[in-house]
Write an enzyme that holds these catalytic residues in place. Structure first.
Site, mmCIF file in Angstrom:
data_model
loop_
_atom_site.group_PDB
_atom_site.id
_atom_site.type_symbol
_atom_site.label_atom_id
_atom_site.label_comp_id
_atom_site.label_asym_id
_atom_site.label_seq_id
_atom_site.Cartn_x
_atom_site.Cartn_y
_atom_site.Cartn_z
ATOM 1 N N GLY A 25 0.809 -1.211 0.000
ATOM 2 C CA GLY A 25 0.000 0.000 0.000
ATOM 3 C C GLY A 25 0.839 1.256 0.000
ATOM 4 O O GLY A 25 0.538 2.220 0.715
ATOM 5 N N ALA A 26 1.889 1.289 -0.831
ATOM 6 C CA ALA A 26 2.888 2.351 -0.758
ATOM 7 C C ALA A 26 2.703 3.445 -1.799
ATOM 8 O O ALA A 26 3.628 4.219 -2.030
ATOM 9 C CB ALA A 26 4.291 1.747 -0.896
ATOM 10 N N GLY A 29 -0.305 8.063 1.267
ATOM 11 C CA GLY A 29 -0.438 8.044 2.719
ATOM 12 C C GLY A 29 0.779 7.534 3.455
ATOM 13 O O GLY A 29 1.927 7.833 3.108
ATOM 14 N N GLY A 31 2.015 4.512 3.669
ATOM 15 C CA GLY A 31 2.870 3.618 2.907
ATOM 16 C C GLY A 31 3.867 4.369 2.057
ATOM 17 O O GLY A 31 5.057 4.024 2.009
ATOM 18 N N SER A 141 -3.693 -0.247 14.739
ATOM 19 C CA SER A 141 -4.522 0.934 14.964
ATOM 20 C C SER A 141 -5.033 0.915 16.392
ATOM 21 O O SER A 141 -5.301 -0.159 16.951
ATOM 22 C CB SER A 141 -5.711 0.941 13.998
ATOM 23 O OG SER A 141 -6.663 1.929 14.365
ATOM 24 N N TYR A 167 -14.024 -3.081 10.785
ATOM 25 C CA TYR A 167 -12.684 -2.485 10.741
ATOM 26 C C TYR A 167 -11.941 -2.750 12.046
ATOM 27 O O TYR A 167 -10.778 -3.198 12.036
ATOM 28 C CB TYR A 167 -12.789 -0.977 10.500
ATOM 29 C CG TYR A 167 -11.463 -0.258 10.627
ATOM 30 C CD1 TYR A 167 -10.460 -0.445 9.681
ATOM 31 C CD2 TYR A 167 -11.209 0.586 11.702
ATOM 32 C CE1 TYR A 167 -9.233 0.204 9.792
ATOM 33 C CE2 TYR A 167 -9.996 1.247 11.823
ATOM 34 C CZ TYR A 167 -9.010 1.046 10.869
ATOM 35 O OH TYR A 167 -7.791 1.687 10.993
#
Length: 295
Positions: A25-26, A29, A31, A141, A167
């Protein structure tokens, strides 16, 4: 853990020359911030992303040795293909994630948040473990504290589905996985380590990409009022990815409710440290993904 007035920063991050990192996920954001900071420190960084074109544009002009490869962690065939083509990695950063989505299923039939935030990374980690030399970084998280895991109904097929509950459950799964991964590494006599971090409240696109107008408005307001900039929120991740910290270390911001501040070691919910839950989640994750412990 450092607790000086200014806290730890990338200026204190050791050089990473000769080391290879995979960051999921880079392309945006946290990542992207992780990848560019590691690249600036001399690492080779593999940006594992759904959209290579987006990632290519994101790192255009950034200093570093970047390799861009396609990976959709919500698709097990993509995860297997990526792992098969990865001969060596020092550090795997499991960062990709989604938040508070309406009910949906992946191509494998899994609830999308569980698949993206946990199952895909579970499979990727186990497939890459024989080729890893240093550590796995799990991005968690503070929402895990609200999470409840039913290992017999991880995909919410029988329980009522609520976007934030799903989530929170997926983020609890991250920390349960972290603890069990380190337990297994230690039992196997491996020198690899599993570590985790969370970014507090950092202003990124995840808060405004929920698929719900209400959640997106709340997230947008939170980003403006209390969110840390990405270059600050990424520090806990870089801390555990580059410093000599023990396995099962978990780092987050030191401020009120761990929303912002310099990186320090933080606590976890009792569920996150439940060894019986950890073993049950691992067994269920193996059954769902078809990927088993390799060591």
């Amino acid at each position: 853990m450092p607790r000086d007035r200014l806290g730890w920063s990338t200026a204190q991050m050791p050089r990473q020359d000769g080391r290879t990192f995979v960051v999921t996920g880079a392309s945006a954001g946290l990542g992207l911030a992780t990848a560019t900071a590691l690249g600036a420190a001399g690492a080779q960084v593999v940006l594992a992303v759904r959209s290579p074109d987006k990632a290519r544009a994101a790192v255009s002009g950034a200093a570093g040795d970047f390799v861009i490869r396609r990976l959709d962690v919500a698709d097990l065939s993509s995860v297997r293909a990526f792992a098969d083509e990865t001969p060596h990695v020092d550090v795997l950063v499991n960062n990709a994630g989604v938040m508070s989505l309406p009910r949906s299923q992946t191509v494998d039939g899994f609830e999308t948040q569980l698949a993206t935030n946990h199952l895909g990374h579970f499979a990727l980690t186990n497939l890459l473990l024989p080729r890893l030399t240093d550590r796995v970084v799990v991005v968690g998280s503070a929402a895990h504290r609200a999470g409840v895991l039913d290992v017999n109904d991880l995909n919410f097929t029988r329980r009522p589905y609520h976007p934030y509950a799903a989530y929170a459950a997926s983020k609890l799964a991250n920390l349960v996985f972290l603890a069990e991964l380190q337990r297994r590494l230690t039992a196997a006599g491996s020198t690899l380590r599993a570590v985790g971090a969370h970014p507090g409240y950092t202003s990124t696109g995840i808060q405004v990409g929920t698929g719900s107008r209400v959640f997106n408005r709340v997230g947008s307001l939170g980003n403006r009022l209390v969110g840390m900039p990405v270059e600050r929120g990424v520090l806990p991740i870089l801390f555990v990815a580059t410093l000599d910290v023990p396995g099962n270390t978990y780092v987050g911001p030191r401020g009120p409710r761990e929303l912002w501040g310099a990186p320090v070691q933080v606590g976890r919910s009792p569920r996150a440290g439940d060894p019986a839950l950890a073993k049950a989640l691992w067994a269920s994750s193996e059954a769902l993904t078809g990927v088993e412990w390799p060591l």
